[in-house]
Design a protein around this motif. Structure first.
Motif, PDB file in Angstrom:
ATOM      1  N   PRO A 178       0.793  -1.233   0.000  1.00 32.00           N
ATOM      2  CA  PRO A 178       0.000   0.000   0.000  1.00 32.00           C
ATOM      3  C   PRO A 178       0.823   1.281   0.000  1.00 32.00           C
ATOM      4  CG  PRO A 178       0.180  -0.820   2.218  1.00 32.00           C
ATOM      5  CD  PRO A 178       0.950  -1.785   1.342  1.00 32.00           C
ATOM      6  N   ASN A 179       2.147   1.167   0.087  1.00 32.34           N
ATOM      7  CA  ASN A 179       2.978   2.354   0.285  1.00 32.34           C
ATOM      8  C   ASN A 179       3.355   3.076  -1.006  1.00 32.34           C
ATOM      9  OD1 ASN A 179       3.413   2.059   3.252  1.00 32.34           O
ATOM     10  ND2 ASN A 179       4.351   0.130   2.609  1.00 32.34           N
ATOM     11  N   PHE A 180       3.362   2.349  -2.133  1.00 35.10           N
ATOM     12  CA  PHE A 180       3.770   2.958  -3.401  1.00 35.10           C
ATOM     13  C   PHE A 180       2.669   2.749  -4.433  1.00 35.10           C
ATOM     14  CE2 PHE A 180       7.707   1.585  -1.274  1.00 35.10           C
ATOM     15  CZ  PHE A 180       8.328   2.820  -1.125  1.00 35.10           C
ATOM     16  N   GLU A 181       2.167   3.839  -4.955  1.00 38.59           N
ATOM     17  CA  GLU A 181       1.065   3.778  -5.918  1.00 38.59           C
ATOM     18  C   GLU A 181       1.508   3.079  -7.203  1.00 38.59           C
ATOM     19  OE1 GLU A 181      -2.077   6.829  -8.149  1.00 38.59           O
ATOM     20  OE2 GLU A 181      -0.594   7.593  -6.720  1.00 38.59           O
ATOM     21  N   GLY A 182       0.662   2.201  -7.694  1.00 40.53           N
ATOM     22  CA  GLY A 182       0.935   1.543  -8.959  1.00 40.53           C
ATOM     23  C   GLY A 182       1.744   0.275  -8.862  1.00 40.53           C
ATOM     24  N   THR A 183       2.198  -0.084  -7.677  1.00 41.92           N
ATOM     25  CA  THR A 183       2.985  -1.313  -7.545  1.00 41.92           C
ATOM     26  C   THR A 183       2.067  -2.536  -7.539  1.00 41.92           C
ATOM     27  OG1 THR A 183       2.923  -1.137  -5.134  1.00 41.92           O
ATOM     28  CG2 THR A 183       4.836  -0.211  -6.262  1.00 41.92           C
ATOM     29  N   SER A 184       2.543  -3.608  -8.104  1.00 45.92           N
ATOM     30  CA  SER A 184       1.805  -4.866  -8.101  1.00 45.92           C
ATOM     31  C   SER A 184       2.785  -5.995  -8.349  1.00 45.92           C
ATOM     32  CB  SER A 184       0.720  -4.875  -9.181  1.00 45.92           C
ATOM     33  OG  SER A 184       1.300  -4.977 -10.467  1.00 45.92           O
ATOM     34  N   ILE A 185       2.335  -7.200  -8.118  1.00 46.94           N
ATOM     35  CA  ILE A 185       3.197  -8.352  -8.343  1.00 46.94           C
ATOM     36  C   ILE A 185       3.484  -8.512  -9.831  1.00 46.94           C
ATOM     37  CG2 ILE A 185       1.307 -10.033  -8.515  1.00 46.94           C
ATOM     38  CD1 ILE A 185       3.158 -11.935  -6.891  1.00 46.94           C
ATOM     39  N   PRO A 237       7.751  -5.677   3.130  1.00 49.77           N
ATOM     40  CA  PRO A 237       8.265  -6.646   4.110  1.00 49.77           C
ATOM     41  C   PRO A 237       7.575  -6.460   5.456  1.00 49.77           C
ATOM     42  CG  PRO A 237       9.792  -4.829   3.878  1.00 49.77           C
ATOM     43  CD  PRO A 237       8.700  -4.594   2.870  1.00 49.77           C
ATOM     44  N   TRP A 238       7.539  -7.535   6.229  1.00 52.44           N
ATOM     45  CA  TRP A 238       6.930  -7.477   7.552  1.00 52.44           C
ATOM     46  C   TRP A 238       7.865  -8.094   8.578  1.00 52.44           C
ATOM     47  CZ3 TRP A 238       2.379  -5.497   9.504  1.00 52.44           C
ATOM     48  CH2 TRP A 238       1.535  -4.903   8.558  1.00 52.44           C
ATOM     49  N   HIS A 239       7.912  -7.456   9.740  1.00 48.02           N
ATOM     50  CA  HIS A 239       8.739  -7.968  10.840  1.00 48.02           C
ATOM     51  C   HIS A 239       7.875  -7.971  12.095  1.00 48.02           C
ATOM     52  CE1 HIS A 239      12.465  -8.831  13.014  1.00 48.02           C
ATOM     53  NE2 HIS A 239      12.030  -8.011  13.950  1.00 48.02           N
ATOM     54  N   ASP A 240       7.672  -9.136  12.671  1.00 47.84           N
ATOM     55  CA  ASP A 240       6.826  -9.253  13.848  1.00 47.84           C
ATOM     56  C   ASP A 240       7.470 -10.211  14.839  1.00 47.84           C
ATOM     57  OD1 ASP A 240       4.673  -8.790  15.492  1.00 47.84           O
ATOM     58  OD2 ASP A 240       3.185  -9.070  13.905  1.00 47.84           O
ATOM     59  N   ILE A 241       6.994 -10.155  16.056  1.00 45.37           N
ATOM     60  CA  ILE A 241       7.540 -10.986  17.125  1.00 45.37           C
ATOM     61  C   ILE A 241       6.415 -11.830  17.712  1.00 45.37           C
ATOM     62  CG2 ILE A 241       8.626 -11.008  19.400  1.00 45.37           C
ATOM     63  CD1 ILE A 241       9.980  -8.395  18.683  1.00 45.37           C
ATOM     64  N   MET A 283      10.406   3.640   9.399  1.00 46.10           N
ATOM     65  CA  MET A 283      10.149   4.748   8.491  1.00 46.10           C
ATOM     66  C   MET A 283       8.737   4.672   7.927  1.00 46.10           C
ATOM     67  SD  MET A 283      12.310   5.924   5.101  1.00 46.10           S
ATOM     68  CE  MET A 283      13.783   6.189   6.088  1.00 46.10           C
ATOM     69  N   TRP A 284       8.259   3.441   7.715  1.00 46.78           N
ATOM     70  CA  TRP A 284       6.895   3.214   7.264  1.00 46.78           C
ATOM     71  C   TRP A 284       6.150   2.449   8.366  1.00 46.78           C
ATOM     72  CZ3 TRP A 284      10.639   3.681   3.525  1.00 46.78           C
ATOM     73  CH2 TRP A 284      10.317   4.450   2.401  1.00 46.78           C
ATOM     74  N   PRO A 285       5.623   3.136   9.378  1.00 44.84           N
ATOM     75  CA  PRO A 285       4.895   2.424  10.433  1.00 44.84           C
ATOM     76  C   PRO A 285       3.718   1.634   9.882  1.00 44.84           C
ATOM     77  CG  PRO A 285       5.326   4.694  11.067  1.00 44.84           C
ATOM     78  CD  PRO A 285       5.669   4.577   9.621  1.00 44.84           C
ATOM     79  N   GLU A 286       2.947   2.254   9.007  1.00 44.45           N
ATOM     80  CA  GLU A 286       1.870   1.586   8.294  1.00 44.45           C
ATOM     81  C   GLU A 286       1.229   2.606   7.363  1.00 44.45           C
ATOM     82  OE1 GLU A 286      -2.277  -0.918   8.966  1.00 44.45           O
ATOM     83  OE2 GLU A 286      -0.978  -0.489  10.654  1.00 44.45           O
ATOM     84  N   SER A 292      -2.143  10.339   9.439  1.00 44.75           N
ATOM     85  CA  SER A 292      -2.072   9.358  10.526  1.00 44.75           C
ATOM     86  C   SER A 292      -0.643   8.926  10.786  1.00 44.75           C
ATOM     87  CB  SER A 292      -2.943   8.154  10.201  1.00 44.75           C
ATOM     88  OG  SER A 292      -2.514   7.532   8.981  1.00 44.75           O
ATOM     89  N   VAL A 293       0.141   8.739   9.723  1.00 43.25           N
ATOM     90  CA  VAL A 293       1.537   8.327   9.907  1.00 43.25           C
ATOM     91  C   VAL A 293       2.385   9.475  10.411  1.00 43.25           C
ATOM     92  CG1 VAL A 293       3.576   7.374   8.770  1.00 43.25           C
ATOM     93  CG2 VAL A 293       1.310   6.537   8.149  1.00 43.25           C
ATOM     94  N   GLN A 294       2.117  10.693   9.965  1.00 43.98           N
ATOM     95  CA  GLN A 294       2.854  11.845  10.439  1.00 43.98           C
ATOM     96  C   GLN A 294       2.646  12.052  11.935  1.00 43.98           C
ATOM     97  OE1 GLN A 294       5.080  14.222   9.057  1.00 43.98           O
ATOM     98  NE2 GLN A 294       5.241  12.522   7.606  1.00 43.98           N
ATOM     99  N   ALA A 295       1.459  11.690  12.444  1.00 42.70           N
ATOM    100  CA  ALA A 295       1.220  11.794  13.866  1.00 42.70           C
ATOM    101  C   ALA A 295       2.135  10.869  14.647  1.00 42.70           C
ATOM    102  CB  ALA A 295      -0.245  11.455  14.170  1.00 42.70           C
TER     103      ALA A 295
END
Length: 227
Positions: free
Chosen positions: A33-40, A48-52, A212-215, A222-225
């Protein structure tokens, strides 16, 4: 208690590949969702995702169960909740811990939730206070996550390291911002801790790490907050 969303694009490995797995592991699992026009079909990149994740055993696991039951009974159907006493395969946890066992950890469960989402919260502010809850915004609140943060900040001796996807807070303690209506005190507690160390002439460092990209798009409100 949270968890990773069960939706497209969430599966990842420690390599966090952006392109190499688009034809294999992630050929049917793409979300960006971060870059317009991107697709597979355009060759990515994927997000990428990083979770615990962790497995909890012992007394703390029963706190997780209690949290689930409270939420289920508030939002689901109470008659569909299987009582844990009816499951013979589950044994109550032993209160005994082995201090020298390298596999033994001290674990405590914190949460941020109010009576609108959890069953069994008291209605009376006095009863809420006895249970370690607070009254605010016309409801009873469990803010043990914030309380744990504050306790750790105040006990810190040499440094504080915080890594949080959503590091939010207010400056309600500043005269110019005391009307924001936010009771989140972490930034104020950090500031007070730094001031106390400066006054004591002691070296102290605070590290706050956010992605840098929280979501979502970094330029969005919302991200700037967060940033």
């Amino acid at each position: 208690v949270g968890g990773i969303d069960l939706c497209d694009g969430r599966y990842d490995t420690q390599c966090h590949s952006l392109f190499r797995t688009l034809d294999t592991v992630h050929k049917d699992d793409f979300h960006q969702p971060n870059f317009e026009g991107t697709s597979i079909h355009c060759g990515g990149p994927r997000e990428p995702w990083h979770d615990i994740h962790s497995k909890i055993e012992g007394q703390a696991a029963w706190d997780v169960l209690h949290n689930f039951e409270q939420r289920w009974r508030k939002q689901g159907h109470e008659d569909k909740l299987l009582l844990i006493q009816e499951v013979s395969e589950i044994d109550p946890p032993s209160p005994v811990t082995y201090e020298k066992d390298p596999e033994t950890w001290h674990v405590q469960i914190f949460r941020s939730i109010d009576g609108g989402a959890a069953f069994g919260f008291p209605d009376n502010p006095e009863d809420a206070a006895k249970a370690g809850l607070v009254s605010g915004k016309d409801c009873i609140i469990d803010r043990s996550i914030q309380d744990a943060y504050i306790n750790a900040i105040r006990r810190a001796k040499n440094f504080i390291y915080i890594e949080n996807q959503y590091f939010l807070g207010s400056c309600a303690s500043w005269d110019s911002e005391n009307d924001v209506g936010c009771l989140h005190l972490i930034p104020a507690e950090l500031a007070l801790k730094i001031v106390s160390k400066i006054e004591a002439g002691e070296r102290f460092t605070v590290y706050i790490v956010v992605p840098m990209w929280p979501e979502g798009v970094p330029e969005s409100g919302s991200v700037q907050a967060i940033l």
